[in-house]
Design a protein around this motif. Sequence first.
Motif, PDB file in Angstrom:
ATOM      1  N   GLN A 165       2.180  22.638   0.387  1.00 45.64           N
ATOM      2  CA  GLN A 165       0.914  23.273   0.751  1.00 45.64           C
ATOM      3  C   GLN A 165      -0.248  22.794  -0.106  1.00 45.64           C
ATOM      4  OE1 GLN A 165       2.600  27.292   0.117  1.00 45.64           O
ATOM      5  NE2 GLN A 165       1.004  27.607  -1.428  1.00 45.64           N
ATOM      6  N   GLU A 192      -2.846  22.145  -3.001  1.00 43.75           N
ATOM      7  CA  GLU A 192      -3.374  23.024  -4.049  1.00 43.75           C
ATOM      8  C   GLU A 192      -3.669  24.422  -3.526  1.00 43.75           C
ATOM      9  OE1 GLU A 192      -3.649  22.118  -7.241  1.00 43.75           O
ATOM     10  OE2 GLU A 192      -2.717  20.213  -6.651  1.00 43.75           O
ATOM     11  N   LYS A 193      -3.598  24.595  -2.241  1.00 44.07           N
ATOM     12  CA  LYS A 193      -3.945  25.883  -1.642  1.00 44.07           C
ATOM     13  C   LYS A 193      -2.861  26.939  -1.918  1.00 44.07           C
ATOM     14  CE  LYS A 193      -7.714  24.340   0.358  1.00 44.07           C
ATOM     15  NZ  LYS A 193      -9.072  24.823  -0.003  1.00 44.07           N
ATOM     16  N   GLN A 228      -1.542  31.007  -0.728  1.00 46.01           N
ATOM     17  CA  GLN A 228      -1.653  32.184   0.140  1.00 46.01           C
ATOM     18  C   GLN A 228      -1.554  33.455  -0.709  1.00 46.01           C
ATOM     19  OE1 GLN A 228       0.768  32.275   3.792  1.00 46.01           O
ATOM     20  NE2 GLN A 228       1.416  30.202   3.295  1.00 46.01           N
ATOM     21  N   THR A 236      -6.409  32.568   2.129  1.00 47.54           N
ATOM     22  CA  THR A 236      -6.134  31.302   1.439  1.00 47.54           C
ATOM     23  C   THR A 236      -7.104  31.136   0.279  1.00 47.54           C
ATOM     24  OG1 THR A 236      -5.384  30.269   3.499  1.00 47.54           O
ATOM     25  CG2 THR A 236      -5.977  28.800   1.683  1.00 47.54           C
ATOM     26  N   LEU A 237      -6.558  30.822  -0.896  1.00 48.06           N
ATOM     27  CA  LEU A 237      -7.369  30.539  -2.078  1.00 48.06           C
ATOM     28  C   LEU A 237      -7.225  29.072  -2.453  1.00 48.06           C
ATOM     29  CD1 LEU A 237      -6.611  33.651  -4.357  1.00 48.06           C
ATOM     30  CD2 LEU A 237      -8.383  33.384  -2.608  1.00 48.06           C
ATOM     31  N   ASP A 238      -8.172  28.586  -3.231  1.00 46.30           N
ATOM     32  CA  ASP A 238      -8.155  27.175  -3.637  1.00 46.30           C
ATOM     33  C   ASP A 238      -7.212  26.918  -4.805  1.00 46.30           C
ATOM     34  OD1 ASP A 238      -9.999  26.419  -1.708  1.00 46.30           O
ATOM     35  OD2 ASP A 238     -11.718  26.869  -2.999  1.00 46.30           O
ATOM     36  N   SER A 239      -6.806  27.973  -5.517  1.00 45.40           N
ATOM     37  CA  SER A 239      -5.908  27.797  -6.651  1.00 45.40           C
ATOM     38  C   SER A 239      -5.118  29.077  -6.887  1.00 45.40           C
ATOM     39  CB  SER A 239      -6.693  27.422  -7.916  1.00 45.40           C
ATOM     40  OG  SER A 239      -7.620  28.442  -8.247  1.00 45.40           O
ATOM     41  N   GLU A 240      -4.069  28.980  -7.676  1.00 48.34           N
ATOM     42  CA  GLU A 240      -3.219  30.131  -7.955  1.00 48.34           C
ATOM     43  C   GLU A 240      -3.945  31.137  -8.844  1.00 48.34           C
ATOM     44  OE1 GLU A 240       1.104  31.173 -10.051  1.00 48.34           O
ATOM     45  OE2 GLU A 240       0.409  29.094  -9.889  1.00 48.34           O
TER      46      GLU A 240
END
Length: 351
Positions: free
Chosen positions: A22, A24-25, A27, A46-50
């Motif tokens: 997935q 760098e994205k 959930q 959806t976020l751009d990073s953890e």
Amino acid sequence: MTTSACSHLNKGIKQVYMSLPQGEKVQVMYIWIDGTGEGLHCKTLTLDSEPKCVEGLPEGNFNASSTLQSEGSNRDMYLVPAAVFKDPFCKDPNKLILCEVFKYNRKPAETNLRHTCKWIIDMVSNQYPWFGMEQEYTLMGTNGHPFGWPSNGFLGPHGPYHCSVGADRTYGRDIVEAYYQACLYAGVRIAGTNVEVTPAQWEFQIEPCEGISMGDHLWVAHFILHCVCEDFGMIATFDPKPIPRNWNGAIRKENGLKYTEEAIEKLSKRHQYHILACDPKGGLDNARHFSASVASRSASVCIPQTVGQEKKGYFEDRLPSASCDPFSATEALIHTCLLNETGDEPFQYKN
């Protein structure tokens, strides 16, 4: 035994897609309590990073007209992240996010009991209150029939089912073992599980947690259990009395015993308030007389045998119904046992 159509889908096909990278994205699944005070809902973003902590998560929103929470034309409500767990279904780095619900005017929704509970617990944080909770539930088919029961009748009487083993006594162990592993992966502080007195009835325990976090872990445990049951086409009900007749319902320092006894004395004078706080249906599920005893499983408040012998430890409040909100139950204990309130209503503190 009726199961959902979704449970018959080919899970192997799903895994082909779940194993795809997935990038760098990430959930994040936002979870919240609906207007009944018992149901859960969720949506995924959806976020751009953890996310590393709650503070780094964005607020969400939802249309509350379908969750029994909207007021007139003001249907939008806000989801404010409160606790983060690993996602056992989509795996790390994806997350499950327990959220508080706020209205359009930024006031907490009526069933957002966490908000006030945390504020009250923070008032006594110097006393380091700890809470654990036992949760009973029953496995059902989608037609509301208990799992493993005859289609037109009842199983044998009480006796052989509690903590049982064997195909003629134990129903749904596959679900329970899958659920337990999912909780451990997520970081839920599950302390144990066992078969209960009624066939297809089980329980799990959330180990003692300081402050507000026990309620967070219990609500996310509910969510995970529901999702695991989806895969098996089953339903987990927290109804305090899911089966009629006489089948069991679903209930929960040195010399420290003197503090326990003092707390019980306070509780005994405020029984009606706790009945209401520990039951989302206003006491209808759980009205009974107050009693306290060492090692008695029928008492409202139970002092475990080891606590009675060692004169220190904890006590069990057995008033909460299986469907109660843990935030309401723990807040009530704080009001009575640590803030020394009396009467049938909680004191209204100024924020």
